[in-house]
Enzyme design. Structure first.
Site, mmCIF file in Angstrom:
data_model
loop_
_atom_site.group_PDB
_atom_site.id
_atom_site.type_symbol
_atom_site.label_atom_id
_atom_site.label_comp_id
_atom_site.label_asym_id
_atom_site.label_seq_id
_atom_site.Cartn_x
_atom_site.Cartn_y
_atom_site.Cartn_z
ATOM 1 N N ASP A 125 0.845 -1.208 0.000
ATOM 2 C CA ASP A 125 0.000 0.000 0.000
ATOM 3 C C ASP A 125 0.881 1.259 0.000
ATOM 4 O O ASP A 125 0.695 2.178 -0.818
ATOM 5 C CB ASP A 125 -0.888 -0.060 1.258
ATOM 6 C CG ASP A 125 -2.036 0.925 1.244
ATOM 7 O OD1 ASP A 125 -2.236 1.586 0.204
ATOM 8 O OD2 ASP A 125 -2.735 1.029 2.266
ATOM 9 N N THR A 172 -1.041 -11.357 3.224
ATOM 10 C CA THR A 172 0.024 -12.255 3.722
ATOM 11 C C THR A 172 1.196 -11.519 4.373
ATOM 12 O O THR A 172 2.140 -12.154 4.831
ATOM 13 C CB THR A 172 0.592 -13.140 2.596
ATOM 14 O OG1 THR A 172 1.267 -12.293 1.651
ATOM 15 C CG2 THR A 172 -0.491 -13.941 1.906
HETATM 16 N N1 AR6 Z 1 5.212 -5.260 -4.766
HETATM 17 C C1 AR6 Z 1 4.638 -6.473 -4.609
HETATM 18 N N2 AR6 Z 1 4.391 -7.012 -3.409
HETATM 19 C C2 AR6 Z 1 4.752 -6.298 -2.316
HETATM 20 C C3 AR6 Z 1 5.358 -5.022 -2.394
HETATM 21 C C4 AR6 Z 1 5.585 -4.502 -3.703
HETATM 22 N N3 AR6 Z 1 6.129 -3.307 -3.886
HETATM 23 N N4 AR6 Z 1 5.601 -4.575 -1.120
HETATM 24 C C5 AR6 Z 1 5.172 -5.545 -0.286
HETATM 25 N N5 AR6 Z 1 4.676 -6.579 -0.991
HETATM 26 P P1 AR6 Z 1 1.231 -6.189 2.909
HETATM 27 P P2 AR6 Z 1 -1.425 -7.033 3.875
HETATM 28 C C6 AR6 Z 1 4.116 -7.859 -0.535
HETATM 29 O O1 AR6 Z 1 1.732 -6.125 4.302
HETATM 30 O O2 AR6 Z 1 -0.832 -8.199 4.575
HETATM 31 C C7 AR6 Z 1 -0.760 -1.952 4.844
HETATM 32 O O3 AR6 Z 1 -0.316 -1.133 5.891
HETATM 33 C C8 AR6 Z 1 4.450 -8.312 0.864
HETATM 34 O O4 AR6 Z 1 5.767 -8.857 0.908
HETATM 35 O O5 AR6 Z 1 1.575 -5.083 1.985
HETATM 36 O O6 AR6 Z 1 -2.670 -7.224 3.059
HETATM 37 C C9 AR6 Z 1 -2.197 -1.677 4.473
HETATM 38 O O7 AR6 Z 1 -2.509 -0.302 4.574
HETATM 39 C C10 AR6 Z 1 3.391 -9.384 1.047
HETATM 40 O O8 AR6 Z 1 3.790 -10.587 0.379
HETATM 41 O O9 AR6 Z 1 -0.399 -6.283 2.888
HETATM 42 C C11 AR6 Z 1 -2.944 -2.492 5.468
HETATM 43 O O10 AR6 Z 1 -3.058 -1.825 6.703
HETATM 44 C C12 AR6 Z 1 2.183 -8.807 0.302
HETATM 45 O O11 AR6 Z 1 2.703 -7.769 -0.537
HETATM 46 C C13 AR6 Z 1 -2.077 -3.713 5.642
HETATM 47 O O12 AR6 Z 1 -0.749 -3.286 5.295
HETATM 48 C C14 AR6 Z 1 1.112 -8.212 1.195
HETATM 49 O O13 AR6 Z 1 1.712 -7.578 2.305
HETATM 50 C C15 AR6 Z 1 -2.447 -4.813 4.686
HETATM 51 O O14 AR6 Z 1 -1.703 -5.945 4.980
#
Ligand code: AR6
Length: 178
Positions: A43, A127
């Site tokens: 995000d 995740t």
């Molecule tokens: N490109 C692709 N994947 C990514 C990137 C990127 N640039 N950066 C991280 N990931 P998360 P959630 C991966 O934590 O669990 C936020 O604060 C990461 O390694 O981004 O759904 C929101 O505002 C992992 O595999 O999302 C919410 O509050 C995946 O993206 C909360 O985090 C999801 O990790 C959402 O948590």
């Protein structure tokens, strides 16, 4: 042996390792929170890459419920659109987490069809900060997408973007097990 129809659908799915903000697709999906006002993880990366206009636009959307999705322009991103979806926080699995995660994929893909999006990239929703077990989440991601593609032929490519090596291997494993 897969049928010809199944093979066509499987060929629409791709797994890549990398940063979703760099992808040249019609839409990227954001793993957002209910405020839609940015956060950490993917995000934060999407908001940084898209620029402040994305946040200005998101302020007008009045948030988003868990399992639902909303669409915005991509602004400075290579992608034309961002589909913001809110994954469930993992609380052990008995709080409707699988259904809510499945709904993230369904509602995002439905918005894609409605907006004539042909290529779309998903991160591994829930995740990271939301702690959903990667293997279970990847199974839901892939199965829900395959089911959707069976009934909607307008989407040409769905890319699952894995930021880290472990997630990448888990997605590969899930595809091989199908
Ligand atoms: N490109 C692709 N994947 C990514 C990137 C990127 N640039 N950066 C991280 N990931 P998360 P959630 C991966 O934590 O669990 C936020 O604060 C990461 O390694 O981004 O759904 C929101 O505002 C992992 O595999 O999302 C919410 O509050 C995946 O993206 C909360 O985090 C999801 O990790 C959402 O948590």
């Amino acid at each position: 042996m897969r049928s010809e129809m199944e093979s066509i659908i499987y060929n629409k799915i791709e797994i890549v390792r990398g940063d979703i903000t760099k992808l040249n697709v019609d839409a990227i999906v954001n793993a957002a929170n209910t405020s839609l006002l940015g956060g950490g993880g993917v995000d934060g990366a999407i908001h940084r890459a898209a620029g402040h206009e994305l946040l200005d636009y998101c302020r007008k959307l009045n948030g988003c419920r868990t399992g639902e999705s909303k669409i915005t322009p991509g602004y400075k991103l290579p992608a034309n659109f961002v589909i913001h979806t809110v994954g469930p926080v993992w609380r052990g699995g008995a709080q409707n987490e699988p259904m809510l995660l499945q709904s993230c994929y369904k509602t995002s893909l439905t918005l894609a069809v409605e907006n004539k999006i042909k290529t779309i990239a998903f991160p591994a929703i829930s995740t990271g900060i939301y702690s959903y077990p990667v293997y279970d989440a990847a199974k839901i991601a892939v199965r829900t997408t395959l089911d959707f593609l069976q009934n909607n032929s307008s989407i040409e490519k769905v890319i699952f973007v894995c930021f880290d090596e472990r997630t990448f291997h888990v997605y590969k494993e899930v595809i091989e097990e199908l």
